[in-house]
Design an enzyme around this catalytic site. Structure first.
Site, mmCIF file in Angstrom:
data_model
loop_
_atom_site.group_PDB
_atom_site.id
_atom_site.type_symbol
_atom_site.label_atom_id
_atom_site.label_comp_id
_atom_site.label_asym_id
_atom_site.label_seq_id
_atom_site.Cartn_x
_atom_site.Cartn_y
_atom_site.Cartn_z
ATOM 1 N N ASN A 9 -19.027 -0.653 22.316
ATOM 2 C CA ASN A 9 -18.023 0.081 23.098
ATOM 3 C C ASN A 9 -17.437 -0.887 24.121
ATOM 4 O OD1 ASN A 9 -16.586 1.788 24.757
ATOM 5 N ND2 ASN A 9 -18.402 2.718 25.702
ATOM 6 N N LYS A 11 -15.144 -0.332 26.215
ATOM 7 C CA LYS A 11 -14.673 0.371 27.421
ATOM 8 C C LYS A 11 -13.264 -0.105 27.788
ATOM 9 C CE LYS A 11 -19.452 0.624 28.905
ATOM 10 N NZ LYS A 11 -20.314 1.320 29.817
ATOM 11 N N HIS A 96 -18.473 10.392 25.641
ATOM 12 C CA HIS A 96 -19.231 9.353 26.352
ATOM 13 C C HIS A 96 -19.498 9.837 27.774
ATOM 14 C CE1 HIS A 96 -20.110 5.560 28.376
ATOM 15 N NE2 HIS A 96 -20.427 5.088 27.176
ATOM 16 N N GLU A 98 -19.279 8.479 30.568
ATOM 17 C CA GLU A 98 -18.249 8.138 31.568
ATOM 18 C C GLU A 98 -17.104 9.138 31.507
ATOM 19 O OE1 GLU A 98 -17.732 4.005 30.474
ATOM 20 O OE2 GLU A 98 -19.755 3.587 31.220
ATOM 21 N N GLU A 168 -27.578 8.457 24.972
ATOM 22 C CA GLU A 168 -27.383 7.476 26.037
ATOM 23 C C GLU A 168 -27.815 8.083 27.368
ATOM 24 O OE1 GLU A 168 -24.251 4.412 24.780
ATOM 25 O OE2 GLU A 168 -23.177 6.100 25.638
ATOM 26 N N GLY A 174 -25.136 0.616 31.730
ATOM 27 C CA GLY A 174 -24.552 -0.385 32.621
ATOM 28 C C GLY A 174 -25.429 -0.720 33.817
ATOM 29 N N SER A 214 -27.890 -0.234 28.157
ATOM 30 C CA SER A 214 -28.369 -1.597 28.439
ATOM 31 C C SER A 214 -29.092 -2.228 27.252
ATOM 32 C CB SER A 214 -29.240 -1.608 29.697
ATOM 33 O OG SER A 214 -28.478 -1.184 30.812
HETATM 34 C C1 PEP Z 1 -22.076 2.315 26.701
HETATM 35 O O1 PEP Z 1 -21.015 2.005 27.210
HETATM 36 O O2 PEP Z 1 -22.101 3.204 25.862
HETATM 37 C C2 PEP Z 1 -23.287 1.611 27.110
HETATM 38 C C3 PEP Z 1 -24.427 1.970 26.595
HETATM 39 O O3 PEP Z 1 -23.144 0.580 28.040
HETATM 40 P P1 PEP Z 1 -24.236 -0.555 28.389
HETATM 41 O O4 PEP Z 1 -24.736 -1.104 27.073
HETATM 42 O O5 PEP Z 1 -23.469 -1.572 29.177
HETATM 43 O O6 PEP Z 1 -25.325 0.096 29.165
#
Ligand code: PEP
Length: 251
Positions: A9, A11, A96, A98, A168, A174, A214
């Site tokens: 992703n 973003k 997601h 976010e 997630e 992040g 992460s």
């Molecule tokens: C994501 O954006 O779905 C995500 C898991 O980000 P990160 O790997 O940076 O934690």
């Protein structure tokens, strides 16, 4: 047999030139990776160009969001699932965290977007996951179950062939904090049991459940060794071709 999926992703990163450069740099690094499906999700404005440049490769292109609306109309600023398909996408990330946290996406809009994606012939990567406070309060499983039940409401057994779930935990996105492999397995098992309740055991057995939060080259293998972890949704570590390729080539 569930084929793993490793999805990146991107973003709201990368202008068009950089998106193309990263995609083209990734291509040879993962050319021999037949053990998994590889997906990248650039920003809307880069989708068509990246998809064209990756044509014939083993890398699929996903969008990061789509409209709840399915018909052409007066929906300024919206992009329909059909338009994404027309731009070369085969997949779309829905719900997601976010988007749920910062753009007021609700259980209802996640459900409508998921249905819109399926109607356009896209695979929907439906994201679920609890906040830190919810985990600390002991309600993580209930929260995730609620997201699944409402997000997948009304989907048939046939529809579920085009659904991928991404678990997630919001506290791991992040932040550099990864769920332990045991925490991931525990929740993935819970998700699979929930899918068995909503859509039957066969659907539950066949649905890919990705872990996100992460994920890095040095923790992917142990996460993938868990029975119910069928891949990863990767944010930060997918932005560079080399680190994403190391994640893809975890075997
Ligand atoms: C994501 O954006 O779905 C995500 C898991 O980000 P990160 O790997 O940076 O934690």
């Amino acid at each position: 047999m569930r084929k793993p999926v490793i999805a990146g992703n991107w973003k709201m990163y990368k202008l068009l030139g950089e998106a193309v450069d990263t995609a083209l740099a990734l291509k040879p690094l993962v050319a021999n990776a037949n053990h998994c499906e590889i997906v990248i999700a650039p920003v809307f404005t880069a989708l068509k160009t990246v998809a064209d440049r990756l044509e014939g490769s083993n890398i699929k292109v996903a969008a990061q969001n789509c409209s709840t609306e399915v018909s052409f109309g007066a929906h300024t600023g919206e992009i329909s699932a059909e338009m994404l398909k027309d731009s070369g996408c085969s997949q779309v990330i829905i719900g997601h965290s976010e988007r749920r946290q910062f753009y007021r996406e609700t259980h209802g809009s996640v459900n409508r977007k998921t249905k819109a994606a399926l109607a356009a012939g896209l695979t929907a990567i439906v994201c679920v996951g609890e906040m830190l406070a919810e985990r600390e309060a002991g309600s993580a499983e209930n929260v995730v179950k609620g997201q699944l039940v409402s997000g997948l409401d009304g989907l048939t057994v046939a529809d579920m062939e085009s659904i991928i779930i991404a678990y997630e935990p919001v506290w791991a996105i992040g932040t550099g904090k990864t769920a332990t492999p045991e925490q991931a397995q525990e929740m993935h098992g819970h998700i699979r049991r929930t899918l068995a309740e909503t859509h039957g055991k066969e659907v539950a057995d066949n649905t890919r459940i990705l872990y996100g939060g992460s994920v890095k080259p040095d923790n992917i293998a142990v996460l993938m060794s868990q029975e119910d972890v069928d891949g990863a949704l990767v944010g930060g570590a997918s932005l560079e071709a080399e680190s994403f390729a190391r994640i893809v080539n975890y075997k």
